[in-house]
Structures are given as C-alpha cells and as structure tokens.
Design an enzyme around this catalytic site. Structure first.
Site, PDB file in Angstrom:
ATOM      1  N   ARG A   1       0.796  -1.179   0.252  1.00  0.00           N
ATOM      2  CA  ARG A   1      -0.009   0.007  -0.143  1.00  0.00           C
ATOM      3  C   ARG A   1       0.886   1.219  -0.028  1.00  0.00           C
ATOM      4  NH1 ARG A   1      -1.639   3.790   4.637  1.00  0.00           N
ATOM      5  NH2 ARG A   1      -3.211   5.029   3.311  1.00  0.00           N
TER       6      ARG A   1
ATOM      7  N   ASP B   1     -20.742   3.602   6.988  1.00  0.00           N
ATOM      8  CA  ASP B   1     -21.752   4.325   7.787  1.00  0.00           C
ATOM      9  C   ASP B   1     -21.896   5.822   7.392  1.00  0.00           C
ATOM     10  OD1 ASP B   1     -21.113   5.429  11.296  1.00  0.00           O
ATOM     11  OD2 ASP B   1     -23.082   4.945  10.395  1.00  0.00           O
TER      12      ASP B   1
ATOM     13  N   HIS C   1     -25.423 -21.335   6.192  1.00  0.00           N
ATOM     14  CA  HIS C   1     -25.125 -22.887   6.329  1.00  0.00           C
ATOM     15  C   HIS C   1     -25.950 -23.746   5.800  1.00  0.00           C
ATOM     16  CE1 HIS C   1     -22.310 -25.673   8.404  1.00  0.00           C
ATOM     17  NE2 HIS C   1     -22.673 -25.538   9.546  1.00  0.00           N
TER      18      HIS C   1
ATOM     19  N   ASP D   1     -20.723 -24.980   4.136  1.00  0.00           N
ATOM     20  CA  ASP D   1     -20.187 -25.879   5.106  1.00  0.00           C
ATOM     21  C   ASP D   1     -18.888 -25.155   5.431  1.00  0.00           C
ATOM     22  OD1 ASP D   1     -19.149 -28.707   2.724  1.00  0.00           O
ATOM     23  OD2 ASP D   1     -18.117 -26.757   3.439  1.00  0.00           O
TER      24      ASP D   1
END
Lengths: 272, 474
Positions: free
Chosen positions: B283, B342, B445, B449
């Site tokens: 980065r 947000d 689920h 799995d």
C-alpha cells in the site's frame, strides 16, 4: 455532438395500483434519474361473466388525489359494499376508478444536476410539464392513427363533433427541479363502476354537467390495441429521452431507501 | 441533435394549438421571467428582524394553492434549501423550500387552507445568533429537492450564488465552521460544536451533523462499518438525561426488516487472523502512484476488495444467492463486492461492480467515488443494488472479531477487525512485532459448509499475506 438525454423505461404488468404508486413515489423521492413507467393489465375476457368480473376485481381501485375527500368524491357506501380499495396518492388532482382496462403511464424527469437525464426545455412548473406531456400523447395517438387529441382543463380528450370526451386524467408532483407527471388512461370502462364516483363539485366547463359515463371515452374505440398504444407512447417519449428498458428489481431498491411516504390505503373508517 | 430539437419543437407547437381552447384562469399574474422561483425577492430587512416568506409564482395563471403539509413549525431553524411545506395547485403538488437560513417565527396558513399567491406563507428571522454576514442569499434560489431520509433533512445543500457564508465559532481552541442556524441549534441544546464530527464542505459542521449527535446516531466515518447494528455515539451531555423514544425510521427501519429476515438464515461463523505487514508495505508503494493518478487517498480496502474477488474466482459458489424455491444455488458471474458504509442516513452497502474485470486502480477509484457519494447522501439505486458479496470493515471504528449478519440475498459476508501491532512468534520462533487484522466470516450454513469457508478464507488470507501472488492472476 451532445450526448442524448436518457431515461429508464420500466414496463410493469398487472401491478396493483397501490404498489405502483408507492413505487413511483419512492423513485420520485429517492432516485435522481429520469424514468418512463407504464403499467398495464392483461386484457380481461370480453364476455361478461365470473372470469371477467374476477379480472377486474383483482385490478380495481379508487385513487384519490392527495387532498381528495372520500365523502365528497365517492359514493362511499357503494364503494365499501363493493369492497373496492381506496387509495390516497401523493400527487394532486382528482379521483379515478381503475380496473383491468386502465392503463398507467408516468414520466419522472431528473433535476438539472443530472444533465444526462434532465430535460431543460421543460421547466419544472405545471403548465410547461403539461405542454410537454401533451405533445408526447399527441404524437403517440397520431402514431396509432388518432388525430383528434385535445387537452381540456388539464384532461386528455378526444375532440369530436359530439363534444370532447375524456380518456385520460393526469396529475403532477414537483420537488425542486424534479418533476413527475402520471396519467391514468381508459382503455375501456364499465359504466357501473363509474357510478362509484360522485359528480365533483368543481368540474371543468367542457364537461357540461355530463355524468361520468357520458363524458369519458375509452381508447379502445379508436386505437388498435393496448400494446400498440404503449409502443407508440414509448416511441413518442423516445423523441426526448433515449429509453433504456430496466427490470422491476432496478426500481424496487427505491422502496427501501428512506423517503416521505404519502401514498397509502385508506381504512374503511376513513372512507365513510 | 439539431434534428431532435426540430422534432421536439414541432410537437410543442402543436400542443399549444391543442390547448388553445382551455378557458383562461380567473386571475392571471403579470408576466414573470422564466427564471422565476417559488419566493419573491424579500424586502431588505435588518438582519435580526422577522421577514415574510412570500408565496409567489408557482406557475403561470395560478393564483392560489392549498397548503397540504408543513415541514416546519415556529421555533424551528432552517437551512437554505430545507423543505418548508407542500402545496397543491390544481393537479400539481409542489414542495417549497427555503432560500434562507433562519428561524421560523410564524406560519400564516393552516393545513388545508388556501394560500393566495403574493401573500406571506410564513415569517422567518433570517439572521441567527452571532450576526454573521451573508445570512441572506443574494438572490432567491429555486427550491431544491430534498434527497432521501424523511423526516430529517439530508446532506449539506449545494452552495448557490450568495449562499450563506459559514462562519467560525470558537470551540475551545479550535474554530468550528458552521452556519448561524446550525450554531443556534447547537446552542439551544447546549451542544459544543467542537465535539461534533463535521461532514460539510471545508470541514463545516452541518445541521445534519448536529441532529445526528442529538439523536444518538454515529457521524460519517471514512470507510466501512459493521454489518451488525451500528453502535451510536454517546449523546452530548445534557443537564438532565431523560428516557426518550426514538422512532425507527428510514434506513434503520429498512435495516430492521433486513436483519429480521437474515435472522431466519442459519449462520455459520469462522474466524481467523491475517498478517497485514506485507500488504501495508504494498500500500505504501502504491499510495504515491495512486495520488499521481488523481486518487485522493489509497487505503488497504481496494487491495482487500481485489483479493476477495480473486478468492471468489477460486470458490465461485460463495458468490451466489439461493433461489426462491430453495432448490438452486444461483452463482453470479460478476463479483459485485459491497463495502458497508456508515453514512449520515445510516448503514448502507454500495457495491463495486464486476471487481473481477477491474484493475486495482479502478477498484480504488470506484471505492472513493462510492464513499464520497455516501458521505454526501448521493448514492444511487444502481450503487446499492446487485451486490453479491459484502465486506464490513468495523475495524475502522475499532474491534477485533465480530458476528456479521449476512446481507441477503447474498450467502456470505466478512467482518474485518482493526489492524493492530501485536507480538507474535515467527517461523523461526522469534518474538516479532506483526500487524494483525482479525477476519470474521459468516455464511449461510444451508449451502456453505465449514470446509468451504475455511478453504476460501485460507485462499483470501494467502493473497493478503503474500500480495505478490495477486500478480499471478494478471
């Protein structure tokens, strides 16, 4: 060469009027793009009978303008007895009764901060908006061979030797520079259903005190088919906007965005 | 274009002929310029006096309107472009917004009454506390549509000519930029503007920022938030704390419905750690290059988003939804990776479309665009629709492990914790300082799995811990 202005084209089929209006309101208030929306019902059986009745029953509703009062606009006892849902919409204007023979068409125009969708030649005021939509409907009807389109007191009419007959009522909502204009168009109608509406206190001069059944005329008497008219209307709108067909999913996201919601179903006690 | 203009003008001319038979309205206004607005030019008034807000010129020939709804009441402070009321004229409902910043003194019409064009709709004190210059606009501005989020006004209005000048008010040793109306609002609630996170241009504290604090909601953060319910900021201290009921509205209401639906899905949770040192080095190397190419900032998120797409390419069945009948796994061809944000209006998850075909720079650019639009309340429906996998960077606020709730109709989501330096043993057994980020996966689920989730996580972590491996996919 400047880019064409664009609008999204949503073709609804058999969508209940309440849901359609809620969707329009959500798009108008939360989306920024231009839209052209149509809603048509499958043609009901032509012969009278339970199947035809059921088709209309599924589609029918009364829609009041934002300040419409049920007691003034409706024969409320008959409406409640018939079990017709009464909806208050977010735009102004008068009262309609819709069924499976009613077509709906809506234009939503982006504000000027969306230059690729905004229509600058239509200022966001009632008269210029009606001028523009009138030109679109005029072109659409000419495309189907009807040359006697007229606007009378904000109503869409056929001008004939016997008088002016209304086939479409319209209403607008304006928010800043974004505007919406929607129209309910009679493909056909049943006089008995029209009887649920009271004679309005204020009526335009051209109506000349005629009863509902005597001053409206369905498009079916003049035009070849619903689909042909809708296609012609889209072609006419296409003179202003490059229309991009979209699916319902594209529009439905607007419903979950926070916005002021005026359109609602009235409770029976509110109709009385 | 010329042909189209010609085609347009002909129908308009015909429409005018078609409408020639309309009866004239009883009252016709004097000709007004096309650039009319919904308010008359207000008479110059002393800054501290109430002045009338005139109802004028809603449309040619319209002499009166019905007042349908007020959005303000006496005592309310308003910013320029805030909604004032909705009126109805013939068949048009029209929202009228304020060209002023000020305080509502009185409303001149009741709901349902008829307001005459040319009469005052209300009276407003245009200057708020502090007597700052520029409180009146130089010319009345046309009403601007409020964006989403009723009932609170949203987003700082775009400044028009003569828009209110924000003035600094001292808050401790730090000067806080805000408008007079915002300062008046904060003062009324004994709120120190210096404690409010500004989201307005130039670091201004907007009225919305203040309202969010007063309502207990979080201010805008640079990137990401948990997919779980956002933790509200503590409200400003008040003289007497009282119980209060906060209506669940807007995005919170939508989130309520979404989370209720997601609760019906059996969630499988899997957590792990990621050594971020190598990625942080990458980065650093790319940051300046990205800045040179016009990107404002380059964070770790574009790299994480891209790594997610690469891992999904190896495990495409995690980029899917379940058919309505529950009989098919609908694997999506595009990786439309959502990033939870947000915003002033609540938690929203815009997505970056088709990450698989984008370069890292394009991912960074699109992420930056979405973040800016989210902060400004301008996310569009296409931005919010069509996501196939979600990343929720709660670590931006803090935290380690989380239990993210799947963003239906997707089937998996990642919650990313805060990257922190911690002591770890390396492969040689030496104690070293490493930057560790926790990741918490949740998956449906019914179709995912543990083994698939774990293998996907390993692949994803592999790309992040050894970023050079991403080059192999070029």
């Amino acid at each position: 060469m400047a880019s064409p202005t664009r609008a999204l084209w949503l073709r609804l089929r058999n969508m209940p009027v309440l849901r359609m209006l809620q969707l329009e309101e959500a798009i108008f208030r939360t989306d920024t793009r231009s839209w052209f929306i149509t809603n048509t019902w499958d043609a009901p059986p032509t012969s009278a009978g339970p199947e035809r009745d059921a088709a209309h029953a599924a589609a029918q509703s009364v829609v009041l303008g934002i300040s419409g009062k049920p007691a003034e606009m409706l024969n409320t006892e008959e409406v409640l007895k018939a079990g017709v849902p009464v909806i208050k919409r977010f735009s102004g204007g008068g009262t309609i009764i819709s069924d499976a023979d009613t077509l709906f068409a809506t234009f939503i125009c982006a504000a000027d901060d969306e230059p690729q969708a905004h229509v600058p030649q239509v200022p966001p005021y009632p008269d210029p908006i009606l001028d523009w939509t009138s030109s679109v409907y005029d072109a659409a009807l000419r495309g189907c061979g009807a040359t006697n389109f007229a606007v009378r007191a904000n109503d869409y009419c056929f001008a004939t030797e016997e008088g002016d007959f209304k086939f479409g009522g319209n209403a607008q909502s304006i928010s800043g520079k974004r505007w919406l204009h929607h129209t309910s168009l009679l493909w056909d109608y049943e006089p008995a259903r029209m009887g649920l509406l009271r004679m309005p206190k204020r009526q335009p001069a051209y109506r000349a005190q005629r009863s509902h059944g005597s001053f409206v005329r369905g498009l079916s008497q003049t035009l070849p088919s619903r689909d042909a008219f809708c296609a012609s209307l889209a072609a006419a709108a296409g003179a202003t906007w490059e229309l991009t067909p979209v699916e319902l999913e594209e529009a439905q996201a607007a419903l979950s965005l926070p916005h002021r919601q005026v359109t609602r179903l009235l409770r029976p006690e509110e109709v009385c | 274009m010329l042909r189209r203009l010609a085609a347009r003008s002909a129908p308009l001319a015909r429409a005018s002929a078609v409408r020639a038979a309309r009866p004239p309205h009883a009252l016709r206004l004097a000709a007004a310029p096309l650039s009319r607005s919904f308010v008359s030019t207000a008479a110059a008034a002393a800054p501290s006096s109430a002045q009338p807000f005139m109802l004028a010129d809603i449309g040619e020939g319209i002499a009166e309107v019905e007042v349908l709804q007020w959005f303000v009441k006496p005592g309310d402070t308003v910013d320029q472009f805030d909604r004032i009321c909705e009126v109805q004229s013939d068949k048009a409902t029209v929202e009228i917004s304020s060209p002023y910043v000020g305080t509502i003194e009185s409303l001149e019409y009741e709901v349902g009454s008829i307001a005459k064009v040319g009469t005052p709709l209300l009276h407003i004190s245009v200057d708020g506390a502090g007597g700052d210059a520029g409180a009146e606009p130089e010319q009345p501005a046309p009403p601007v549509a409020a964006a989403a989020a009723a009932p609170l006004p949203v987003s700082e209005p775009a400044p028009a000519a003569g828009a209110t000048a924000a003035a600094a008010s001292p808050a401790g040793d730090r000067k806080v930029l805000s408008t007079p109306a915002t300062r008046a609002l904060a003062k009324r609630h004994k709120l120190d503007l210096g404690t409010v996170t500004p989201t307005g241009r130039g670091g201004r504290v907007t009225k919305q920022d203040v309202l969010l604090v007063l309502n207990g909601s979080a201010p805008v953060q640079p990137a990401g938030a948990a997919a779980a319910a956002p933790q509200p900021q503590p409200a400003a201290p008040s003289a007497a704390a009282e119980d209060r009921a906060v209506p669940i509205r807007g995005i919170r209401k939508a989130m309520f419905a979404q989370m209720t639906a997601a609760n019906a899905v059996p969630h499988f949770n899997f957590c792990d750690e990621v050594r971020m040192d190598a990625l942080m080095e990458v980065r650093q190397q790319l940051k300046q290059v990205a800045l040179d190419k016009g990107l404002g900032k380059f964070t770790l998120m574009p790299l994480i988003v891209k790594a997610t797409s690469l891992a999904l390419a190896e495990f495409p069945e995690l980029n899917a939804s379940i058919s309505e009948a529950g009989s098919e796994l609908l694997v999506k061809g595009s990786h439309n990776i959502g990033v939870a944000m947000d915003t002033p209006h609540g938690l929203l998850v815009p997505n970056i479309k088709d990450v698989g075909s984008l370069t890292l720079l394009q991912v960074a650019q699109e992420l930056s665009r979405l973040q800016a639009d989210a902060a400004a309340g301008k996310l569009s429906i296409p931005d919010l629709k069509g996501g196939t996998f979600t990343l929720s960077n709660i670590g931006n606020l803090g935290g380690t492990y989380t239990g993210p709730v799947i963003n239906l109709p997707e089937i998996a989501i990642a919650g990313l914790g805060k990257t922190r330096p911690v002591p770890r043993y390396d492969e040689a057994g030496a104690l070293v300082r490493q930057s560790i980020m926790q990741v918490s996966w949740s998956a449906d689920h019914r179709v995912v799995d543990g083994a698939m989730m774990a293998r996907f996580s390993n692949a994803w972590i592999g790309y992040l811990e050894k970023p050079a491996t991403m080059l192999l996919t070029l």
